[in-house]
Design a protein around this motif. Structure first.
Motif, short mmCIF file in Angstrom:
data_model
loop_
_atom_site.label_atom_id
_atom_site.label_comp_id
_atom_site.label_asym_id
_atom_site.label_seq_id
_atom_site.Cartn_x
_atom_site.Cartn_y
_atom_site.Cartn_z
N THR A 77 0.83 -1.21 0.00
CA THR A 77 0.00 0.00 0.00
C THR A 77 0.86 1.26 0.00
OG1 THR A 77 -1.74 -1.16 1.19
CG2 THR A 77 -1.84 1.23 1.22
N GLY A 78 0.59 2.14 -0.95
CA GLY A 78 1.31 3.41 -1.04
C GLY A 78 2.63 3.35 -1.78
N LEU A 79 3.08 2.15 -2.12
CA LEU A 79 4.35 2.01 -2.83
C LEU A 79 4.10 1.90 -4.33
CD1 LEU A 79 6.07 -0.62 -0.51
CD2 LEU A 79 6.26 1.88 -0.43
N VAL A 80 5.06 2.34 -5.12
CA VAL A 80 4.94 2.27 -6.58
C VAL A 80 6.26 1.78 -7.18
CG1 VAL A 80 3.20 4.10 -6.73
CG2 VAL A 80 5.61 4.69 -6.90
N LEU A 88 6.63 -6.59 -2.67
CA LEU A 88 5.76 -7.72 -2.99
C LEU A 88 6.56 -9.00 -3.13
CD1 LEU A 88 3.25 -6.14 -5.54
CD2 LEU A 88 2.95 -6.48 -3.08
N GLU A 89 7.70 -8.93 -3.80
CA GLU A 89 8.54 -10.13 -3.99
C GLU A 89 9.02 -10.67 -2.64
OE1 GLU A 89 8.89 -11.87 -6.61
OE2 GLU A 89 8.33 -10.52 -8.23
N ALA A 90 9.44 -9.78 -1.75
CA ALA A 90 9.91 -10.22 -0.43
C ALA A 90 8.79 -10.88 0.37
CB ALA A 90 10.51 -9.04 0.34
N GLU A 91 7.61 -10.25 0.38
CA GLU A 91 6.49 -10.83 1.12
C GLU A 91 6.02 -12.11 0.45
OE1 GLU A 91 3.52 -11.11 4.17
OE2 GLU A 91 5.56 -10.37 3.99
N ASP A 110 -1.72 1.23 -16.91
CA ASP A 110 -2.17 2.63 -16.80
C ASP A 110 -3.15 2.87 -15.66
OD1 ASP A 110 -0.59 3.37 -18.95
OD2 ASP A 110 -2.19 3.06 -20.42
N GLU A 111 -3.81 1.81 -15.16
CA GLU A 111 -4.83 1.97 -14.13
C GLU A 111 -4.46 1.37 -12.78
OE1 GLU A 111 -8.70 0.77 -15.40
OE2 GLU A 111 -8.36 1.50 -17.43
N ASN A 112 -3.65 0.32 -12.77
CA ASN A 112 -3.38 -0.43 -11.54
C ASN A 112 -1.89 -0.60 -11.30
OD1 ASN A 112 -6.21 -1.25 -10.96
ND2 ASN A 112 -5.98 -2.27 -12.92
N GLU A 113 -1.53 -0.63 -10.02
CA GLU A 113 -0.16 -0.99 -9.66
C GLU A 113 -0.03 -2.51 -9.75
OE1 GLU A 113 2.55 0.66 -9.05
OE2 GLU A 113 1.59 2.60 -9.32
N SER A 114 1.18 -3.00 -9.72
CA SER A 114 1.41 -4.44 -9.82
C SER A 114 0.92 -5.17 -8.58
CB SER A 114 2.91 -4.70 -10.03
OG SER A 114 3.65 -4.05 -9.03
N CYS A 115 0.62 -6.45 -8.75
CA CYS A 115 0.28 -7.31 -7.63
C CYS A 115 0.66 -8.74 -7.97
CB CYS A 115 -1.20 -7.20 -7.25
SG CYS A 115 -2.35 -8.04 -8.32
N LEU A 116 0.80 -9.57 -6.93
CA LEU A 116 1.10 -10.99 -7.10
C LEU A 116 -0.16 -11.79 -6.82
CD1 LEU A 116 4.51 -11.47 -5.24
CD2 LEU A 116 4.09 -11.65 -7.69
N LEU A 128 -1.60 -10.50 -3.42
CA LEU A 128 -0.64 -9.77 -2.60
C LEU A 128 -0.45 -8.45 -3.31
CD1 LEU A 128 1.23 -9.95 -0.16
CD2 LEU A 128 2.90 -11.07 -1.63
N ASP A 129 -1.00 -7.39 -2.73
CA ASP A 129 -0.91 -6.09 -3.43
C ASP A 129 -0.49 -4.97 -2.52
OD1 ASP A 129 -3.19 -5.29 -2.01
OD2 ASP A 129 -4.38 -4.90 -3.78
#
Length: 129
Positions: A77-80, A88-91, A110-116, A128-129
């Motif tokens: 949350t709050g990271l880009v 995310l990779e560490a968690e 363009d709309e979403n940050e990355s997630c696993l 995991l976002d």
């Protein structure tokens, strides 16, 4: 009409205590005292009382299709950008060590940050976002 302020998320599963222990470790929750009918269900709760209680109940049938509801574990949350990916990779690696499975990375667009996209110890999908 009264407003409902608390809710519980219920998981159908084969091994309630195993799945509950995974989610306790993943979220920093605490396992509820064992039930008298040991093995039929397990539960865990946020020790701060903020998050919902998670309840795991044994069912005879196995999981056969994708979840219609899933949890989003908010690790970034709050990271880009690279900072978010690194977090995310560490968690994700920590959760894999607990028995989770990494499914795929959904890269930022363009709309979403990355997630696993991941699965818990019984194959329940979560992000995991």
């Amino acid at each position: 009409m009264p407003v409902v302020k608390k809710f519980q998320v219920t998981f159908d599963c084969a091994e309630p205590e195993r799945v509950a222990r995974f989610w306790c470790e993943a979220l920093g929750y605490e396992l509820a005292p064992p039930p008298e009918d040991r093995g039929a269900w397990a539960a865990c709760a946020d020790p701060t009382g903020v998050g919902p209680r998670l309840y795991f109940q044994r069912v005879p049938e196995g999981k056969t299709v994708k979840n219609r509801v899933h949890l989003d574990v908010r690790a970034g949350t709050g990271l880009v950008g690279e900072e978010r990916l690194s977090t995310l990779e560490a968690e994700g690696a920590r959760l894999v060590a607990l028995g989770a499975t990494r499914v795929r990375l959904l890269p930022a667009d363009d709309e979403n940050e990355s997630c696993l996209v991941m699965q818990d110890v019984e194959g329940n999908e979560f992000c995991l976002d």
